[in-house]
Design a protein around this motif. Structure first.
Motif, PDB file in Angstrom:
ATOM      1  N   SER A 149       0.831  -1.200   0.000  1.00 49.10           N
ATOM      2  CA  SER A 149       0.000   0.000   0.000  1.00 49.10           C
ATOM      3  C   SER A 149       0.874   1.261   0.000  1.00 49.10           C
ATOM      4  O   SER A 149       1.835   1.373   0.750  1.00 49.10           O
ATOM      5  N   ALA A 150       0.495   2.203  -0.873  1.00 47.43           N
ATOM      6  CA  ALA A 150       1.259   3.455  -0.974  1.00 47.43           C
ATOM      7  C   ALA A 150       0.736   4.515  -0.025  1.00 47.43           C
ATOM      8  O   ALA A 150       1.312   5.598   0.078  1.00 47.43           O
ATOM      9  N   TYR A 151      -0.343   4.215   0.665  1.00 46.72           N
ATOM     10  CA  TYR A 151      -0.959   5.199   1.564  1.00 46.72           C
ATOM     11  C   TYR A 151      -0.254   5.221   2.915  1.00 46.72           C
ATOM     12  O   TYR A 151       0.002   4.178   3.513  1.00 46.72           O
ATOM     13  N   ARG A 152       0.025   6.430   3.377  1.00 47.22           N
ATOM     14  CA  ARG A 152       0.724   6.577   4.652  1.00 47.22           C
ATOM     15  C   ARG A 152      -0.102   7.324   5.691  1.00 47.22           C
ATOM     16  O   ARG A 152       0.313   7.468   6.827  1.00 47.22           O
ATOM     17  N   SER A 153      -1.260   7.809   5.288  1.00 50.84           N
ATOM     18  CA  SER A 153      -2.126   8.514   6.235  1.00 50.84           C
ATOM     19  C   SER A 153      -3.571   8.416   5.777  1.00 50.84           C
ATOM     20  O   SER A 153      -3.845   8.129   4.600  1.00 50.84           O
ATOM     21  N   ILE A 154      -4.484   8.656   6.704  1.00 57.22           N
ATOM     22  CA  ILE A 154      -5.911   8.634   6.367  1.00 57.22           C
ATOM     23  C   ILE A 154      -6.230   9.702   5.331  1.00 57.22           C
ATOM     24  O   ILE A 154      -6.951   9.459   4.362  1.00 57.22           O
ATOM     25  N   ALA A 155      -5.671  10.898   5.540  1.00 53.62           N
ATOM     26  CA  ALA A 155      -5.963  12.012   4.641  1.00 53.62           C
ATOM     27  C   ALA A 155      -5.508  11.706   3.217  1.00 53.62           C
ATOM     28  O   ALA A 155      -6.233  11.962   2.246  1.00 53.62           O
ATOM     29  N   GLN A 156      -4.294  11.162   3.081  1.00 54.06           N
ATOM     30  CA  GLN A 156      -3.772  10.837   1.759  1.00 54.06           C
ATOM     31  C   GLN A 156      -4.638   9.788   1.079  1.00 54.06           C
ATOM     32  O   GLN A 156      -4.970   9.910  -0.111  1.00 54.06           O
ATOM     33  N   CYS A 157      -4.996   8.747   1.827  1.00 55.43           N
ATOM     34  CA  CYS A 157      -5.811   7.669   1.279  1.00 55.43           C
ATOM     35  C   CYS A 157      -7.182   8.193   0.855  1.00 55.43           C
ATOM     36  O   CYS A 157      -7.670   7.884  -0.240  1.00 55.43           O
ATOM     37  N   THR A 158      -7.790   9.003   1.695  1.00 55.45           N
ATOM     38  CA  THR A 158      -9.123   9.550   1.393  1.00 55.45           C
ATOM     39  C   THR A 158      -9.093  10.401   0.139  1.00 55.45           C
ATOM     40  O   THR A 158      -9.952  10.263  -0.748  1.00 55.45           O
ATOM     41  N   ARG A 159      -8.110  11.288   0.051  1.00 53.21           N
ATOM     42  CA  ARG A 159      -8.002  12.169  -1.119  1.00 53.21           C
ATOM     43  C   ARG A 159      -7.792  11.373  -2.400  1.00 53.21           C
ATOM     44  O   ARG A 159      -8.419  11.647  -3.429  1.00 53.21           O
ATOM     45  N   THR A 160      -6.898  10.394  -2.352  1.00 56.69           N
ATOM     46  CA  THR A 160      -6.558   9.618  -3.541  1.00 56.69           C
ATOM     47  C   THR A 160      -7.739   8.784  -4.022  1.00 56.69           C
ATOM     48  O   THR A 160      -8.044   8.742  -5.229  1.00 56.69           O
ATOM     49  N   VAL A 161      -8.396   8.099  -3.091  1.00 56.75           N
ATOM     50  CA  VAL A 161      -9.543   7.265  -3.457  1.00 56.75           C
ATOM     51  C   VAL A 161     -10.662   8.131  -4.035  1.00 56.75           C
ATOM     52  O   VAL A 161     -11.271   7.796  -5.057  1.00 56.75           O
ATOM     53  N   TYR A 162     -10.915   9.257  -3.393  1.00 61.29           N
ATOM     54  CA  TYR A 162     -11.979  10.144  -3.859  1.00 61.29           C
ATOM     55  C   TYR A 162     -11.654  10.708  -5.249  1.00 61.29           C
ATOM     56  O   TYR A 162     -12.527  10.780  -6.131  1.00 61.29           O
ATOM     57  N   LYS A 163     -10.395  11.090  -5.459  1.00 62.04           N
ATOM     58  CA  LYS A 163      -9.975  11.667  -6.736  1.00 62.04           C
ATOM     59  C   LYS A 163     -10.049  10.648  -7.867  1.00 62.04           C
ATOM     60  O   LYS A 163     -10.502  10.957  -8.975  1.00 62.04           O
ATOM     61  N   ASN A 164      -9.581   9.415  -7.606  1.00 61.87           N
ATOM     62  CA  ASN A 164      -9.489   8.399  -8.652  1.00 61.87           C
ATOM     63  C   ASN A 164     -10.779   7.615  -8.873  1.00 61.87           C
ATOM     64  O   ASN A 164     -11.053   7.154  -9.990  1.00 61.87           O
ATOM     65  N   GLU A 165     -11.576   7.435  -7.811  1.00 65.34           N
ATOM     66  CA  GLU A 165     -12.733   6.545  -7.910  1.00 65.34           C
ATOM     67  C   GLU A 165     -14.058   7.201  -7.530  1.00 65.34           C
ATOM     68  O   GLU A 165     -15.121   6.607  -7.714  1.00 65.34           O
ATOM     69  N   GLY A 166     -13.979   8.407  -6.953  1.00 62.80           N
ATOM     70  CA  GLY A 166     -15.205   9.106  -6.597  1.00 62.80           C
ATOM     71  C   GLY A 166     -15.759   8.705  -5.244  1.00 62.80           C
ATOM     72  O   GLY A 166     -15.267   7.765  -4.603  1.00 62.80           O
ATOM     73  N   LEU A 167     -16.799   9.390  -4.827  1.00 64.79           N
ATOM     74  CA  LEU A 167     -17.415   9.142  -3.524  1.00 64.79           C
ATOM     75  C   LEU A 167     -17.993   7.733  -3.424  1.00 64.79           C
ATOM     76  O   LEU A 167     -18.004   7.124  -2.339  1.00 64.79           O
ATOM     77  N   ALA A 168     -18.447   7.202  -4.548  1.00 63.86           N
ATOM     78  CA  ALA A 168     -19.074   5.872  -4.550  1.00 63.86           C
ATOM     79  C   ALA A 168     -18.126   4.782  -4.070  1.00 63.86           C
ATOM     80  O   ALA A 168     -18.569   3.747  -3.567  1.00 63.86           O
TER      81      ALA A 168
END
Length: 315
Positions: free
Chosen positions: A161-180
């Motif tokens: 996993s490339a995620y190192r924080s909740i904020a980073q993971c949340t931003r990346t997932v939301y940006k790439n895959e959307g709220l769904a």
């Protein structure tokens, strides 16, 4: 079974908290106190058992990266500790702590409210329907809060996993895959957690009445009943948990088919085609190993906090 359990418990005597029925909350037991007891239980459970939850996730991932292949629980534990460091076993825990408190507060508040409304606290009779319904309603409400945190947690748990924080993971997932993406597994999660919780609550209430017929506050019986109820429910719902894990970690998958999976039936067909029926029971052992102490801790913590507030009111 009753004789065996009573013999195991020895001469252990439940603690009488008050002269009213302990299982039925006193009239002046506030919603805030009930939610505080639930939040305490949720945080205690998820924090103490988090490394085992990470092992379960790693073992359930379909087609993991080469470094994420494990032969079993002990192999996964030793491999992860050596290759990634012991601290990696706690990667993503902050997401669980943030989500577990509010989610479990809603969980147990809903449980007590529905159980009371359905007459589950009346008399010494067994009320399996009230227990199952209150558990189902509780998990529907709490999972609506917990699902996004669970997605973040599992994205941070997978190998590489490339995620190192909740904020980073949340931003990346939301940006790439959307709220769904935070709720793509919610229907599947409910398909798993509703029967899991209904089975768990029914088994817990049933075992509690057998082991602790006096219905007083008894830490030992709450712990034993919680562990056995959790193991029973976890074993029966493992296939749905495997499907949920596939959907929640699809964004990290190397397999294009898995990355595009949408919905319970599509995920199930992928698992069946690639791994057969055995694929639905990946991680069965760590799931049961994780769930038994988790539910024991959760119920023990909740009942302890509930007893504390009741005693505090009596002072």
């Amino acid at each position: 079974m009753q004789a065996c359990l009573q013999q195991t418990m020895g001469d252990h005597v439940p603690v009488a908290v008050a002269e009213y029925d302990y299982e039925g909350l006193p009239p002046n037991f506030t919603l805030v106190e009930n939610m505080a007891a639930g939040a305490f239980a949720g945080i205690a459970e998820h924090t103490l058992m988090y490394p085992f939850d990470l092992l379960k996730t790693r073992l359930q991932v379909i087609n993991p990266s080469p470094g994420g292949l494990y032969t079993g629980v002990s192999n996964a534990l030793s491999t992860i500790s050596k290759a990634e460091g012991v601290g990696s076993l706690w990667r993503g825990i902050s997401s669980v702590v943030l989500g577990a408190g509010p989610a479990h507060a809603v969980y147990f508040a809903t449980y007590e409210a529905v159980k009371h409304a359905m007459g589950g606290n009346n008399g010494n009779e067994h009320h399996p329907l009230a227990a199952a319904t209150s558990g189902a309603c509780a998990t529907i409400a709490s999972d609506a809060l917990m699902n996004p945190f669970d997605v973040i947690k599992q994205r941070m748990q997978v190998h590489g996993s490339a995620y190192r924080s909740i904020a980073q993971c949340t931003r990346t997932v939301y940006k790439n895959e959307g709220l769904a993406a935070f709720y793509v597994s919610y229907p599947t999660t409910l398909c798993m957690t509703v029967p899991f919780t209904a089975l768990q609550f029914t088994a817990y209430e049933s075992l509690s009445k057998v082991i602790n017929p006096g219905k007083g506050y008894d830490p030992v019986t709450h712990c034993v009943s919680g562990a056995l109820a959790g193991a029973f429910a976890a074993g029966l719902t493992t296939p749905l948990d495997v499907i949920k894990t596939l959907l929640q970690t699809r964004g990290t998958a190397r397999d294009a088919e898995i990355r595009s999976a949408k919905g319970l039936f599509r995920a199930a067909s992928i698992i069946k085609r690639q791994h057969g029926y055995a694929g639905f029971f990946r991680g069965l052992r760590p799931r049961i190993i994780t769930t038994m102490p988790s539910t024991a801790i959760c119920w023990s913590s909740y009942e302890m906090a509930k007893a504390y507030f009741i005693r505090h009111q009596d002072d």
